[in-house]
Design a protein around this motif. Sequence first.
Motif, PDB file in Angstrom:
ATOM      1  N   SER A 103       0.830  -1.199   0.000  1.00  0.00           N
ATOM      2  CA  SER A 103       0.000   0.000   0.000  1.00  0.00           C
ATOM      3  C   SER A 103       0.868   1.253   0.000  1.00  0.00           C
ATOM      4  CB  SER A 103      -0.923  -0.009   1.225  1.00  0.00           C
ATOM      5  OG  SER A 103      -1.697   1.162   1.280  1.00  0.00           O
ATOM      6  N   LEU A 104       1.967   1.217   0.761  1.00  0.00           N
ATOM      7  CA  LEU A 104       2.897   2.347   0.754  1.00  0.00           C
ATOM      8  C   LEU A 104       3.567   2.488  -0.617  1.00  0.00           C
ATOM      9  CD1 LEU A 104       4.638   1.923   4.233  1.00  0.00           C
ATOM     10  CD2 LEU A 104       2.995   3.675   3.580  1.00  0.00           C
ATOM     11  N   CYS A 105       3.911   1.391  -1.227  1.00  0.00           N
ATOM     12  CA  CYS A 105       4.527   1.439  -2.560  1.00  0.00           C
ATOM     13  C   CYS A 105       3.567   2.049  -3.581  1.00  0.00           C
ATOM     14  CB  CYS A 105       4.937   0.035  -3.014  1.00  0.00           C
ATOM     15  SG  CYS A 105       6.257  -0.707  -2.029  1.00  0.00           S
ATOM     16  N   PHE A 106       2.292   1.650  -3.492  1.00  0.00           N
ATOM     17  CA  PHE A 106       1.298   2.208  -4.399  1.00  0.00           C
ATOM     18  C   PHE A 106       1.106   3.705  -4.136  1.00  0.00           C
ATOM     19  CE2 PHE A 106      -3.285   2.772  -5.651  1.00  0.00           C
ATOM     20  CZ  PHE A 106      -3.062   2.696  -7.015  1.00  0.00           C
ATOM     21  N   GLY A 107       1.131   4.084  -2.853  1.00  0.00           N
ATOM     22  CA  GLY A 107       1.032   5.504  -2.518  1.00  0.00           C
ATOM     23  C   GLY A 107       2.188   6.298  -3.092  1.00  0.00           C
ATOM     24  N   LEU A 108       3.401   5.723  -3.085  1.00  0.00           N
ATOM     25  CA  LEU A 108       4.555   6.382  -3.686  1.00  0.00           C
ATOM     26  C   LEU A 108       4.340   6.607  -5.180  1.00  0.00           C
ATOM     27  CD1 LEU A 108       7.461   7.431  -3.660  1.00  0.00           C
ATOM     28  CD2 LEU A 108       8.245   5.057  -3.826  1.00  0.00           C
ATOM     29  N   CYS A 109       3.795   5.621  -5.852  1.00  0.00           N
ATOM     30  CA  CYS A 109       3.520   5.759  -7.287  1.00  0.00           C
ATOM     31  C   CYS A 109       2.497   6.876  -7.538  1.00  0.00           C
ATOM     32  CB  CYS A 109       3.004   4.442  -7.857  1.00  0.00           C
ATOM     33  SG  CYS A 109       4.210   3.091  -7.811  1.00  0.00           S
ATOM     34  N   LEU A 110       1.463   6.931  -6.715  1.00  0.00           N
ATOM     35  CA  LEU A 110       0.451   7.978  -6.863  1.00  0.00           C
ATOM     36  C   LEU A 110       1.047   9.364  -6.608  1.00  0.00           C
ATOM     37  CD1 LEU A 110      -2.594   6.292  -5.064  1.00  0.00           C
ATOM     38  CD2 LEU A 110      -2.325   6.686  -7.523  1.00  0.00           C
ATOM     39  N   ALA A 111       1.926   9.463  -5.590  1.00  0.00           N
ATOM     40  CA  ALA A 111       2.535  10.760  -5.293  1.00  0.00           C
ATOM     41  C   ALA A 111       3.419  11.219  -6.451  1.00  0.00           C
ATOM     42  CB  ALA A 111       3.351  10.666  -4.007  1.00  0.00           C
ATOM     43  N   LEU A 112       4.187  10.303  -7.021  1.00  0.00           N
ATOM     44  CA  LEU A 112       5.026  10.648  -8.170  1.00  0.00           C
ATOM     45  C   LEU A 112       4.175  11.057  -9.360  1.00  0.00           C
ATOM     46  CD1 LEU A 112       7.696   7.806  -7.915  1.00  0.00           C
ATOM     47  CD2 LEU A 112       8.103  10.256  -7.615  1.00  0.00           C
ATOM     48  N   TYR A 113       3.073  10.354  -9.562  1.00  0.00           N
ATOM     49  CA  TYR A 113       2.174  10.699 -10.665  1.00  0.00           C
ATOM     50  C   TYR A 113       1.600  12.102 -10.463  1.00  0.00           C
ATOM     51  CZ  TYR A 113      -1.957  10.748 -13.664  1.00  0.00           C
ATOM     52  OH  TYR A 113      -2.910  11.101 -14.593  1.00  0.00           O
ATOM     53  N   GLY A 114       1.140  12.396  -9.239  1.00  0.00           N
ATOM     54  CA  GLY A 114       0.586  13.724  -8.970  1.00  0.00           C
ATOM     55  C   GLY A 114       1.612  14.821  -9.188  1.00  0.00           C
ATOM     56  N   MET A 115       2.866  14.578  -8.787  1.00  0.00           N
ATOM     57  CA  MET A 115       3.915  15.582  -8.970  1.00  0.00           C
ATOM     58  C   MET A 115       4.209  15.790 -10.461  1.00  0.00           C
ATOM     59  SD  MET A 115       7.884  15.466  -7.676  1.00  0.00           S
ATOM     60  CE  MET A 115       8.221  14.094  -8.793  1.00  0.00           C
ATOM     61  N   ILE A 116       4.352  14.696 -11.203  1.00  0.00           N
ATOM     62  CA  ILE A 116       4.703  14.793 -12.625  1.00  0.00           C
ATOM     63  C   ILE A 116       3.578  15.456 -13.419  1.00  0.00           C
ATOM     64  CG2 ILE A 116       5.202  13.443 -14.698  1.00  0.00           C
ATOM     65  CD1 ILE A 116       6.563  11.388 -12.852  1.00  0.00           C
ATOM     66  N   MET A 117       2.329  15.064 -13.152  1.00  0.00           N
ATOM     67  CA  MET A 117       1.213  15.672 -13.869  1.00  0.00           C
ATOM     68  C   MET A 117       1.032  17.148 -13.495  1.00  0.00           C
ATOM     69  SD  MET A 117      -0.007  13.486 -16.001  1.00  0.00           S
ATOM     70  CE  MET A 117       1.739  13.049 -16.226  1.00  0.00           C
ATOM     71  N   GLY A 118       1.316  17.472 -12.240  1.00  0.00           N
ATOM     72  CA  GLY A 118       1.265  18.877 -11.853  1.00  0.00           C
ATOM     73  C   GLY A 118       2.329  19.685 -12.564  1.00  0.00           C
TER      74      GLY A 118
END
Length: 834
Positions: free
Chosen positions: A8-23
């Motif tokens: 779950s933490l690994c998936f959260g890391l992927c989501l955080a990276l996605y949010g940063m890159i898309m932003g």
Amino acid sequence: MVEVGFYSLCFGLCLALYGMIMGLYSLFRPNIGVVSSARNALIAVFICVLLSSFVMWNSIFFHDFSVKYVYEHSSVDMPPLYLFTSFWSALEGSHLLWTLLMSLIVTLSLVTVKKSNISLYPALCVAYGCSLSFMLFLTVTFSAPLTRMFPVGKFGEGMNALLQNPYMAIHPPMLFTGYCLLIVPFAYSFAALVRGGFTTEWLSTVRKWSLLAWAVLSIAIFLGGKWAYVELGWAGYWAWDPVENSSFMPWLALTAGIHTLLVTDKSGRLPRMMLFLFMLSYSLTFQGTFITRSGVISSVHSFAESNIGPAYLLWVCFLVSVSIALVFTRGNRIQGAAKSNEWRVSKESALLFTNFFLLFLLALVFIGTLLPLIVEATRGIKISIQQPFFNAFAPWIGLCLVSLLGVGNLMRWKNGKIEDPIACLLFPFIWSTAITISLAIQKNFDFKSSFIFLLVIWTCGILIMDLIYKLKILRWNGRILLKYNRPYLGALIIHIGFLFAIAGFAGNYRGISAEANLDLNQSTHFNGYTISNEGLNYNRNYNAQYIVANVKSKDEKSGEVTIINPMRSKFTNNEQWFNEIGIHSTFWHDLYIVLASFDVNNQSISLKMSFNPTVKFVWTSLVIMVLGAILSLTHRNKKRSLEVDEFGNVLGNQDSLEDLLSESIERSPLNTQFASKLVSTLLILCAIVVTLFGISGVSHAEDVKPTQLNPLMEDVAKELRCPTCQGVSILESGTLQSIAMRTEIEKQLLEGKNKPEIIKYFKESYGTWILREPDANSTLGLVIWAVPIIGFILGPVFIFMAIRRSRKNQEKENIALFEEIHLFIQKKKAEVKS
């Protein structure tokens, strides 16, 4: 189940990276769909981290000792409260808690973005996504809390004994919450610099989040001080420990940022300083973790060491570098800043001086905390910068802030006019002088206590007079003041709380300590109390056993008898005995008793006793300041507060004062009379509170000090640091090495040696590092002392000269503009004639 939490933490890391890159992508190519997906991804991070946290708590409560963290920091015999708090008792768990709180704050911030700030979404996603990515990266690498352990452990090793305290159960969550709340002003400042401006709605949003962060961080710092006061046994609550300093530095930067925001809101000045201070305050929150977890210092707060320190150091450097780069490259594009650079003697210039002293203290603490580490790393020389060094400057900074607090509140914006200065300044001064002289004669005050007492009471009187003046302008209509000026009222309460704290801190100068060895039923006299040994008891609870001393204290004036129970505790996972302090607390002082040693066979005890005046006012000040912050946060209007000029015109509002009065109350003599009486009653109550506050500075300390401690030994011992502790002297420390050093001092005093000779002996034995402050006789020590002194003196002078220069430059610009207009008119006239 444990693996679910990790993935779950690994998936959260992927989501955080996605949010940063898309932003980041949306900053250059704005797209509503992309921005929305980035926002939703960052919100989903909270769900992932929350799931992992539930898995962690499940492992703790069901004693799953296949998880390494659970085995090392919990046990089957721990009390339920500390079993719950073991979640954040060490690096991996505290980092997970920090990440959980940060993801929660980010979620709340994203779902509450105002319509006028929607254009900030891409930059906000970049700032939030970058921070969450860093935290989650560490959580799945260097600081993984759900690592398996084989073979599976049994029973558990238990929590650090010092952490099994109610205040420490609350302190870390509050501290991390305060840290995480600072990410919102940071992200909004980042977005403002990227966008090139900010709006009134931006100021309102940042003000609320920063004020909330300030209140929570204040609570956390005070809780940490309370823990040190009741747990460590040295009768103090603030030792300028490096980790204490690390939580104090973001608070100082944030306090300066809030004051700068007020200047920017009212006058449009200092926008770049405001943005930088908000970004700096967030950056400094990670410094404490670097110091605590890297192993570079030895501290009572350093409960674990790991290889995570360099990652935090790089992250702090990255944040500070980005902040400085953005301010210097984008700061000149900020829209909405003041068009004129002219400064006058006014409320904003008073706030500018206030910021100087706050930032000077920040620089002093920053340098004093990190310089010993830098000198040791670069030159291999150990130096010690501890409490005496900071205390040499802090009182002067505090007095300057108190003085500015009173006079600055009376000044108007953009001019230094003070309405009725005789009544607002002279009357409180006469009143406070009369009270001070009277009490100084009765209680035998020294000059230092008298001066602090006079200044604090005078400032309180000025604040009350300022409130009276504002009510007078509003025709004693407290309802309008409460509706439109809640930020002002909140600031007034916060400042009174600050004055309470200053009075409480000043009590340290009159503190008294003594030691006594008492056989069963034997008594001793200590500062107006008769202290008797009533015997020892044994107690056991969960994973700890306690030796409880029954100490009877009798007030020799009132005859009141109180049983105080100082204890020594030993936990199943540690053979060391710990202090459990016994405190008899009154409104005026604390009688603080430590059970230094005991003999169960003959029931004899050794006590360390301290008489601490005005300590309760330190804790009371927190309640007052937080109440003021809450009142300010309830303000709903975009404008910070209602300002009325000397002609009765409402500044920044289309309505007249008459319209506001009509809106607030019906025009009937009965209501007007009732409102006037209500306001008058409240003012009288405020005066009573201030009077009680004044009396609070007195304390009931007797004129005669006890003789149990050798004053010569005490004078020497307080200048030497404990070799195994951090931030305390050998006088305050109870370690075996400190006791041996005190014995050596007593021995040399009996041999006829004086203080310089004894200090020289310890310097030769341990090096200059054994001193609690830099050695002024050495070149390095002289520089460390000289630089802050020069800065403290010249800083205000340079600011004053800059203000004068700005006025002259503005006058030159006005003259040049007038001449240009005159030439243009003459040219047009010539063209018309021709």
